[in-house]
Design a protein around this motif. Sequence first.
Motif, mmCIF file in Angstrom:
data_model
loop_
_atom_site.group_PDB
_atom_site.id
_atom_site.type_symbol
_atom_site.label_atom_id
_atom_site.label_comp_id
_atom_site.label_asym_id
_atom_site.label_seq_id
_atom_site.Cartn_x
_atom_site.Cartn_y
_atom_site.Cartn_z
ATOM 1 N N ILE A 140 -20.031 -3.283 0.381
ATOM 2 C CA ILE A 140 -20.844 -2.485 -0.550
ATOM 3 C C ILE A 140 -20.458 -1.012 -0.480
ATOM 4 N N LEU A 141 -20.266 -0.484 0.724
ATOM 5 C CA LEU A 141 -19.893 0.918 0.883
ATOM 6 C C LEU A 141 -18.494 1.193 0.331
ATOM 7 N N SER A 142 -17.588 0.243 0.467
ATOM 8 C CA SER A 142 -16.247 0.408 -0.110
ATOM 9 C C SER A 142 -16.316 0.482 -1.628
ATOM 10 N N LEU A 143 -17.100 -0.398 -2.229
ATOM 11 C CA LEU A 143 -17.269 -0.352 -3.688
ATOM 12 C C LEU A 143 -17.895 0.963 -4.124
ATOM 13 N N TYR A 144 -18.893 1.412 -3.387
ATOM 14 C CA TYR A 144 -19.548 2.681 -3.705
ATOM 15 C C TYR A 144 -18.545 3.829 -3.632
ATOM 16 N N TYR A 145 -17.716 3.837 -2.597
ATOM 17 C CA TYR A 145 -16.721 4.894 -2.439
ATOM 18 C C TYR A 145 -15.718 4.891 -3.597
ATOM 19 N N LEU A 146 -15.269 3.696 -3.974
ATOM 20 C CA LEU A 146 -14.293 3.608 -5.075
ATOM 21 C C LEU A 146 -14.887 4.113 -6.386
ATOM 22 N N ILE A 147 -16.150 3.813 -6.613
ATOM 23 C CA ILE A 147 -16.784 4.191 -7.884
ATOM 24 C C ILE A 147 -17.143 5.672 -7.904
ATOM 25 N N HIS A 148 -17.618 6.205 -6.791
ATOM 26 C CA HIS A 148 -18.152 7.562 -6.783
ATOM 27 C C HIS A 148 -17.229 8.611 -6.164
ATOM 28 N N THR A 149 -15.997 8.252 -5.874
ATOM 29 C CA THR A 149 -15.096 9.255 -5.320
ATOM 30 C C THR A 149 -14.774 10.295 -6.385
ATOM 31 N N LYS A 150 -14.588 11.519 -5.948
ATOM 32 C CA LYS A 150 -14.310 12.597 -6.894
ATOM 33 C C LYS A 150 -12.960 12.384 -7.551
ATOM 34 N N LYS A 151 -12.826 12.873 -8.747
ATOM 35 C CA LYS A 151 -11.626 12.627 -9.537
ATOM 36 C C LYS A 151 -10.475 13.580 -9.227
ATOM 37 N N GLU A 152 -10.698 14.663 -8.463
ATOM 38 C CA GLU A 152 -9.583 15.561 -8.172
ATOM 39 C C GLU A 152 -8.601 14.873 -7.229
ATOM 40 N N PHE A 153 -7.342 15.281 -7.332
ATOM 41 C CA PHE A 153 -6.285 14.642 -6.564
ATOM 42 C C PHE A 153 -6.390 15.029 -5.091
ATOM 43 N N ASP A 154 -6.505 14.044 -4.237
ATOM 44 C CA ASP A 154 -6.581 14.258 -2.803
ATOM 45 C C ASP A 154 -5.805 13.120 -2.138
ATOM 46 N N TYR A 155 -4.831 13.467 -1.315
ATOM 47 C CA TYR A 155 -3.994 12.449 -0.670
ATOM 48 C C TYR A 155 -4.813 11.448 0.136
ATOM 49 N N SER A 156 -5.749 11.943 0.944
ATOM 50 C CA SER A 156 -6.487 11.032 1.824
ATOM 51 C C SER A 156 -7.348 10.058 1.029
ATOM 52 N N LYS A 157 -7.992 10.540 -0.027
ATOM 53 C CA LYS A 157 -8.814 9.638 -0.853
ATOM 54 C C LYS A 157 -7.938 8.641 -1.603
ATOM 55 N N LEU A 158 -6.793 9.107 -2.089
ATOM 56 C CA LEU A 158 -5.874 8.210 -2.777
ATOM 57 C C LEU A 158 -5.382 7.118 -1.836
ATOM 58 N N PHE A 159 -5.028 7.487 -0.619
ATOM 59 C CA PHE A 159 -4.542 6.497 0.336
ATOM 60 C C PHE A 159 -5.630 5.480 0.671
ATOM 61 N N LEU A 160 -6.829 5.957 0.902
ATOM 62 C CA LEU A 160 -7.942 5.061 1.225
ATOM 63 C C LEU A 160 -8.262 4.128 0.058
ATOM 64 N N CYS A 161 -8.317 4.659 -1.147
ATOM 65 C CA CYS A 161 -8.580 3.826 -2.329
ATOM 66 C C CYS A 161 -7.466 2.799 -2.528
ATOM 67 N N THR A 162 -6.222 3.225 -2.325
ATOM 68 C CA THR A 162 -5.090 2.288 -2.445
ATOM 69 C C THR A 162 -5.215 1.185 -1.411
ATOM 70 N N ILE A 193 0.834 -1.208 0.000
ATOM 71 C CA ILE A 193 0.000 0.000 0.000
ATOM 72 C C ILE A 193 0.864 1.251 0.000
ATOM 73 N N THR A 194 1.883 1.281 0.847
ATOM 74 C CA THR A 194 2.734 2.475 0.886
ATOM 75 C C THR A 194 3.528 2.633 -0.410
ATOM 76 N N PHE A 195 3.914 1.527 -1.038
ATOM 77 C CA PHE A 195 4.643 1.628 -2.308
ATOM 78 C C PHE A 195 3.761 2.214 -3.412
ATOM 79 N N ILE A 196 2.553 1.673 -3.558
ATOM 80 C CA ILE A 196 1.661 2.169 -4.620
ATOM 81 C C ILE A 196 1.279 3.623 -4.349
ATOM 82 N N PHE A 197 0.953 3.938 -3.112
ATOM 83 C CA PHE A 197 0.609 5.323 -2.755
ATOM 84 C C PHE A 197 1.788 6.256 -3.046
ATOM 85 N N SER A 198 2.985 5.859 -2.625
ATOM 86 C CA SER A 198 4.172 6.692 -2.858
ATOM 87 C C SER A 198 4.467 6.843 -4.338
ATOM 88 N N LEU A 199 4.318 5.760 -5.077
ATOM 89 C CA LEU A 199 4.593 5.809 -6.514
ATOM 90 C C LEU A 199 3.636 6.755 -7.236
#
Length: 195
Positions: A157-179, A87-93
């Motif tokens: 179900i909520l995790s899938l919903y979050y991954l599909i409907h998360t906003k597309k702008e770059f945000d560290y916290s959302k990227l980390f959670l999705c990763t 997770i930290t590798f993909i997030f860092s990359l």
Amino acid sequence: PPYFFSESITYSSRIIPLEISTPEMNTFTSIYVYPHFVFALILILLTYLLFYLGWTQNKLKFILLASLTSYILAIIHPYDLIPILAITFIFSLITFIKERQFNKIPKYLLFVIASIIPLFYHLFVLSQPIYDSWKNININLSPNPFSYIIGFGLLFILSLYYLIHTKKEFDYSKLFLCTWIIINFLLLYAPLNNQ
């Protein structure tokens, strides 16, 4: 009993309650079953939090603290390093590709080196002949995928919903959670026998 609980079919094909087969999947059963799971969960969360803070704020002190918590975690639960390092590798990359901050590379390498030092001890111990029979009986197969869907239910179900409907702008916290969500899902059936 219903067919999917039958002992006549392989374990990985049975649909079984995850609370029985995998007590560490739930915080409450972890607390109830094994105290060292609680300690490991605390170290995992601290490692993620400190690494995230160190990476996003570009602060060495947080990376050093994350290295310390992952070092301690590797001593008691070395197999927990696989998702942490993935997770930290993909997030860092991803963040490195976006930002091109070369000063963060040594910080990540420091984190990885500090995290894997205890693994050499575990590899040495497990390479001893006395552990051959233990390695043969300690094969942990992942349960049927439906067990995960049923066991995690609403959270899945909520995790899938979050991954599909998360906003597309770059945000560290959302990227980390999705990763975190994606890597853990991919590692469920990784061909690893690492415990």
